[in-house]
Design an enzyme around this catalytic site. Structure first.
Site, PDB file in Angstrom:
ATOM      1  N   GLY A   1       4.582   4.288   5.476  1.00 29.96           N
ATOM      2  CA  GLY A   1       4.967   4.188   6.883  1.00 29.96           C
ATOM      3  C   GLY A   1       3.858   4.541   7.846  1.00 29.96           C
ATOM      4  N   GLY A   2       2.657   4.806   7.298  1.00 30.84           N
ATOM      5  CA  GLY A   2       1.506   5.045   8.166  1.00 30.84           C
ATOM      6  C   GLY A   2       1.253   3.851   9.084  1.00 30.84           C
ATOM      7  N   GLY A   3       1.662   2.684   8.637  1.00 36.23           N
ATOM      8  CA  GLY A   3       1.510   1.473   9.453  1.00 36.23           C
ATOM      9  C   GLY A   3       2.806   1.093  10.166  1.00 36.23           C
TER      10      GLY A   3
ATOM     11  CD  GLU B   1       5.457  -1.022   4.389  1.00 37.01           C
ATOM     12  OE1 GLU B   1       4.318  -1.486   4.559  1.00 37.01           O
ATOM     13  OE2 GLU B   1       5.698   0.198   4.428  1.00 37.01           O
TER      14      GLU B   1
ATOM     15  N   GLY C   1       0.832  -1.202   0.000  1.00 37.02           N
ATOM     16  CA  GLY C   1       0.000   0.000   0.000  1.00 37.02           C
ATOM     17  C   GLY C   1       0.866   1.251   0.000  1.00 37.02           C
ATOM     18  CB  ALA C   2       1.375   4.195  -1.158  1.00 38.52           C
ATOM     19  CG  ASP C   3       0.688   6.016   4.425  1.00 36.71           C
ATOM     20  OD1 ASP C   3      -0.351   5.462   4.819  1.00 36.71           O
ATOM     21  OD2 ASP C   3       1.820   5.635   4.751  1.00 36.71           O
TER      22      ASP C   3
ATOM     23  CE  LYS D   1      -4.429   5.535   1.733  1.00 35.74           C
ATOM     24  NZ  LYS D   1      -3.835   4.226   1.716  1.00 35.74           N
TER      25      LYS D   1
HETATM   26  C1  5RP Z   1       2.714   0.633   6.276  1.00 34.54           C
HETATM   27  C2  5RP Z   1       2.460   1.327   5.010  1.00 34.54           C
HETATM   28  C3  5RP Z   1       1.128   1.106   4.373  1.00 34.54           C
HETATM   29  O1  5RP Z   1       1.307   0.514   3.152  1.00 34.54           O
HETATM   30  C4  5RP Z   1       0.444   2.434   4.221  1.00 34.54           C
HETATM   31  O2  5RP Z   1       0.371   3.036   5.520  1.00 34.54           O
HETATM   32  C5  5RP Z   1      -0.960   2.292   3.643  1.00 34.54           C
HETATM   33  O3  5RP Z   1      -1.769   1.634   4.549  1.00 34.54           O
HETATM   34  P1  5RP Z   1      -3.317   1.424   4.313  1.00 34.54           P
HETATM   35  O4  5RP Z   1      -3.451   0.522   3.144  1.00 34.54           O
HETATM   36  O5  5RP Z   1      -3.802   0.801   5.608  1.00 34.54           O
HETATM   37  O6  5RP Z   1      -3.933   2.776   4.087  1.00 34.54           O
HETATM   38  O7  5RP Z   1       3.262   2.028   4.477  1.00 34.54           O
HETATM   39  O8  5RP Z   1       3.930   1.042   6.836  1.00 34.54           O
END
Ligand code: 5RP
Length: 223
Positions: free
Chosen positions: A94-96, A102, A81-83, A120
């Site tokens: 890095g939201g997660g 990664e 994924g990506a933020d 996004k």
């Molecule tokens: C985790 C990430 C995720 O890929 C990113 O935060 C997107 O997360 P989500 O799909 O829950 O919106 O970088 O470190």
């Protein structure tokens, strides 16, 4: 169908028999891992390389064969994924709290696919806080440096309001910059700071972006 599920399932179609597959982290990547797990049960033969303890637990429960990033020569494809993704196809991740692993997995992959819903996709990066993973020792000094620069830092907290500890045993300082006009310059500066382990700027790294919106799935070839 949920947009995250839609792009997660679409991305799983890119996985072919015999591949080594990087498995990203987050609520969108979750659906991709579920879809790959389903295909493994139906006979797909792959090796997964996970990017967090969370994804590892999910993949193990689904019976996806796994190896660590150090046990394989090369990863064929990584789906994550990506933020935020800018018009120049640069990203914040890095939201997660998983961007260190990664980035290591992405950098050892022949092809990187990001899966996102259309919220996004942004003009320029920075509305999403930029995560900077730092070692605990000296982290207050880095915090002060970011504050002096006007980057509005905050230490990431976990659900118990304690300082969040990443899978690698580090803290995260989020920079609330609002606009990142020169991401390469910022990345270079952060790369040079002692105590910074990794930041969430993923520049010139994605090959294909799968975007889900109410009108369907769009596949963008970024580079
Ligand atoms: C985790 C990430 C995720 O890929 C990113 O935060 C997107 O997360 P989500 O799909 O829950 O919106 O970088 O470190």
């Amino acid at each position: 169908m949920d947009l995250k599920q839609m792009v997660g399932e679409k991305a799983a179609e890119f996985v072919k028999d015999g591949m080594v597959v990087g498995l990203g982290t987050g609520s969108t990547a979750y659906y991709m891992v579920e879809a790959i797990g389903k295909r493994v049960k139906e006979g797909l033969n792959i090796i997964g390389v996970t990017t967090s303890n969370r994804t590892q637990e999910q993949a193990e429960a689904l019976g996806i064969p796994l190896k660590s990033v150090d046990e394989i020569d090369r990863i064929d494809i990584t789906i994550d994924g990506a933020d935020e993704i800018s018009q120049a196809y640069q990203g914040i991740k890095g939201g997660g709290a998983a961007h260190l692993f990664e980035k290591i997995v992405a950098d050892n992959s022949d092809k990187v696919i990001w899966i996102v819903d259309d919220s996004k996709m942004v003009e320029e990066l920075g509305a999403f806080p930029l995560p900077v993973e730092v070692i605990p020792y000296g982290s207050q000094q880095l915090y002060r440096l970011f504050e002096d620069k006007g980057y509005k830092p905050t230490f990431r907290q976990d659900t118990n309001e304690e300082l969040l500890m990443t899978d690698a045993g580090h803290y995260i300082i989020d920079l609330h910059m609002e606009r990142i006009e020169r991401p390469h310059e910022l990345a270079e500066w952060l790369d040079g700071l002692t105590g910074v382990v990794e930041h969430g700027l993923f520049l010139d790294r994605v090959n294909t972006i799968i975007v889900g919106s109410e009108s369907g799935v769009e596949i963008i070839e970024a580079r």
